[in-house]
Enzyme design. Structure first.
Site, PDB file in Angstrom:
ATOM      1  N   LYS A  46       0.818  -1.202   0.000  1.00 52.48           N
ATOM      2  CA  LYS A  46       0.000   0.000   0.000  1.00 52.48           C
ATOM      3  C   LYS A  46       0.856   1.257   0.000  1.00 52.48           C
ATOM      4  O   LYS A  46       0.424   2.328  -0.408  1.00 52.48           O
ATOM      5  CB  LYS A  46      -0.863   0.033   1.280  1.00 52.48           C
ATOM      6  N   GLY A  47       2.084   1.132   0.528  1.00 58.77           N
ATOM      7  CA  GLY A  47       2.897   2.308   0.820  1.00 58.77           C
ATOM      8  C   GLY A  47       3.157   3.243  -0.351  1.00 58.77           C
ATOM      9  O   GLY A  47       3.350   4.434  -0.168  1.00 58.77           O
ATOM     10  N   GLU A 102       7.691   2.540  -5.785  1.00 59.74           N
ATOM     11  CA  GLU A 102       7.779   1.989  -4.430  1.00 59.74           C
ATOM     12  C   GLU A 102       7.999   3.124  -3.432  1.00 59.74           C
ATOM     13  O   GLU A 102       8.545   4.170  -3.777  1.00 59.74           O
ATOM     14  CB  GLU A 102       8.944   0.978  -4.449  1.00 59.74           C
ATOM     15  N   ASP A 103       7.554   2.923  -2.199  1.00 61.78           N
ATOM     16  CA  ASP A 103       7.787   3.942  -1.176  1.00 61.78           C
ATOM     17  C   ASP A 103       9.226   3.929  -0.674  1.00 61.78           C
ATOM     18  O   ASP A 103       9.904   4.937  -0.675  1.00 61.78           O
ATOM     19  CB  ASP A 103       6.797   3.798  -0.002  1.00 61.78           C
ATOM     20  N   ASP A 106      14.178  -0.930   1.394  1.00 56.72           N
ATOM     21  CA  ASP A 106      14.810  -1.134   2.704  1.00 56.72           C
ATOM     22  C   ASP A 106      15.859  -2.230   2.560  1.00 56.72           C
ATOM     23  O   ASP A 106      17.002  -1.957   2.211  1.00 56.72           O
ATOM     24  CB  ASP A 106      13.720  -1.459   3.722  1.00 56.72           C
ATOM     25  N   PHE A 154      12.622   4.874  12.086  1.00 62.00           N
ATOM     26  CA  PHE A 154      11.434   4.300  11.467  1.00 62.00           C
ATOM     27  C   PHE A 154      10.597   5.426  10.883  1.00 62.00           C
ATOM     28  O   PHE A 154      10.183   6.344  11.575  1.00 62.00           O
ATOM     29  CB  PHE A 154      10.622   3.475  12.462  1.00 62.00           C
ATOM     30  N   ASP A 161       3.542   3.569   6.720  1.00 62.19           N
ATOM     31  CA  ASP A 161       2.753   3.374   7.936  1.00 62.19           C
ATOM     32  C   ASP A 161       3.553   2.713   9.046  1.00 62.19           C
ATOM     33  O   ASP A 161       4.591   2.091   8.817  1.00 62.19           O
ATOM     34  CB  ASP A 161       1.558   2.463   7.639  1.00 62.19           C
ATOM     35  N   ARG A 167      -0.303   6.879   7.404  1.00 61.84           N
ATOM     36  CA  ARG A 167      -0.111   6.921   5.947  1.00 61.84           C
ATOM     37  C   ARG A 167      -0.504   8.280   5.359  1.00 61.84           C
ATOM     38  O   ARG A 167      -0.003   8.683   4.320  1.00 61.84           O
ATOM     39  CB  ARG A 167      -0.955   5.839   5.250  1.00 61.84           C
TER      40      ARG A 167
HETATM   41  P1  IMP Z   1      12.216  -4.433   1.757  1.00 61.64           P
HETATM   42  O1  IMP Z   1      11.592  -5.646   1.115  1.00 61.64           O
HETATM   43  O2  IMP Z   1      13.012  -4.751   2.966  1.00 61.64           O
HETATM   44  O3  IMP Z   1      12.944  -3.534   0.780  1.00 61.64           O
HETATM   45  O4  IMP Z   1      11.004  -3.667   2.406  1.00 61.64           O
HETATM   46  C1  IMP Z   1      10.326  -2.711   1.791  1.00 61.64           C
HETATM   47  C2  IMP Z   1       9.033  -2.443   2.514  1.00 61.64           C
HETATM   48  O5  IMP Z   1       9.155  -2.428   3.944  1.00 61.64           O
HETATM   49  C3  IMP Z   1       8.571  -1.074   2.140  1.00 61.64           C
HETATM   50  O6  IMP Z   1       7.834  -1.098   0.932  1.00 61.64           O
HETATM   51  C4  IMP Z   1       7.769  -0.645   3.332  1.00 61.64           C
HETATM   52  O7  IMP Z   1       6.438  -1.067   3.163  1.00 61.64           O
HETATM   53  C5  IMP Z   1       8.410  -1.367   4.501  1.00 61.64           C
HETATM   54  N1  IMP Z   1       9.301  -0.457   5.263  1.00 61.64           N
HETATM   55  C6  IMP Z   1      10.650  -0.487   5.311  1.00 61.64           C
HETATM   56  N2  IMP Z   1      11.140   0.489   6.092  1.00 61.64           N
HETATM   57  C7  IMP Z   1      10.070   1.162   6.560  1.00 61.64           C
HETATM   58  C8  IMP Z   1       9.936   2.332   7.418  1.00 61.64           C
HETATM   59  O8  IMP Z   1      10.886   2.963   7.921  1.00 61.64           O
HETATM   60  N3  IMP Z   1       8.650   2.731   7.675  1.00 61.64           N
HETATM   61  C9  IMP Z   1       7.558   2.094   7.141  1.00 61.64           C
HETATM   62  N4  IMP Z   1       7.651   1.037   6.322  1.00 61.64           N
HETATM   63  C10 IMP Z   1       8.899   0.564   6.038  1.00 61.64           C
HETATM   64 MG    MG Z   2       6.162  -0.720   0.199  1.00 63.79          MG
END
Ligand code: IMP
Ligand code: MG
Length: 175
Positions: A46-47, A102-103, A106, A154, A161, A167
Site C-alpha cells: 500500500k505504501g 515503491e515507497d 529497505d 522508522f 505506515d 499513511r
Molecule cells: P524491503 O523488502 O526490505 O525492501 O522492504 C520494503 C518495505 O518495507 C517497504 O515497501 C515498506 O512497506 C516497509 N518499510 C521499510 N522500512 C520502513 C519504514 O521505515 N517505515 C515504514 N515502512 C517501512
Molecule cells: Mg512498500
C-alpha cells in the site's frame, strides 16, 4: 477517532521538499522514454500509493497505472524473506515500458522477488522509482530512480505506515 493525537512524528522530509523532488523525478522519467511508446506505472501497495499519485500527475506524457500488492511475513520488525503475491497487475506488460513505483527500498527483498517475475512477462523495459532508499539495500538488478536517501529511524507518512497508522501525513516523519 483513531490514533493517538498526542503522538506527532517529527519532520524528516517536508511536504515542500518532497513535492520539489517529485517534480524532478517526473522530468527524469519524462525524458527517459520515447514519447510514442507506452509507459505503465505499477504502484507497490500500500505504501506507494501517495507517491504514485503525485508522481503520475507530474509526468506529462501519456501513461497507464496499475498496482501490485505483496505481503512479506516476518516477526514484525524484520522480514523473513517469504513473500506472497496478493494482487497481480491485470495490465499486459508486453509492448510496454514498466516502471515500478515503491515507497522505500529497505532490505531490497520485496523488489528482488518482484523484478525477475516481472521480467518474465517481457516488458519493453523494467525500471524502479523509489521515493526512499536505505543505504545497504540489496542490488535489484534493474535501473532505479531514487528520491532521497532514507533518513535514519522508522519512517512514517506520505504513504508509509506503522501498523496502518500515519499513511496520510503529508510529510515523511520519523518516530
Ligand atoms: P524491503 O523488502 O526490505 O525492501 O522492504 C520494503 C518495505 O518495507 C517497504 O515497501 C515498506 O512497506 C516497509 N518499510 C521499510 N522500512 C520502513 C519504514 O521505515 N517505515 C515504514 N515502512 C517501512
Ligand atoms: Mg512498500
Amino acid at each position: 477517532m483513531n490514533g493517538r493525537p498526542e503522538e506527532r512524528p517529527s519532520v524528516a522530509i517536508s511536504a515542500e521538499t518532497i513535492a520539489h523532488r517529485v517534480r524532478e523525478l517526473a522530468r527524469e522519467i519524462d525524458e527517459r522514454y520515447p514519447p510514442d511508446e507506452p509507459l505503465l506505472l505499477i504502484g507497490v501497495l500500500k505504501g506507494g500509493f501517495v507517491f504514485l499519485a503525485d508522481l503520475a500527475r507530474a509526468i506529462r506524457r501519456p501513461l497507464e497505472i496499475d498496482f501490485v500488492s505483496v505481503s512479506s511475513y516476518g516477526t514484525g520488525t524484520t522480514s523473513s524473506g517469504r513473500i506472497d503475491l496478493r494482487f497481480d497487475p491485470e495490465t499486459e506488460f508486453g509492448g510496454r515500458h514498466v516502471l515500478l513505483v515503491e515507497d522505500i527500498l529497505d532490505s531490497g527483498n520485496t523488489l528482488q522477488w518482484l523484478v525477475p517475475r516481472f521480467l518474465d512477462r517481457r516488458p519493453l523495459s523494467l525500471e524502479v522509482c523509489t521515493l526512499l532508499e536505505r543505504p545497504g539495500a540489496a542490488e535489484i538488478g534493474v535501473p532505479c530512480h531514487v528520491g532521497f536517501v532514507a533518513p535514519e529511524g522508522f519512517l512514517v507518512g506520505y504513504g508509509l505506515d506503522r501498523a496502518e497508522e500515519f499513511r496520510n501525513l503529508p510529510y515523511i516523519g520519523v518516530l
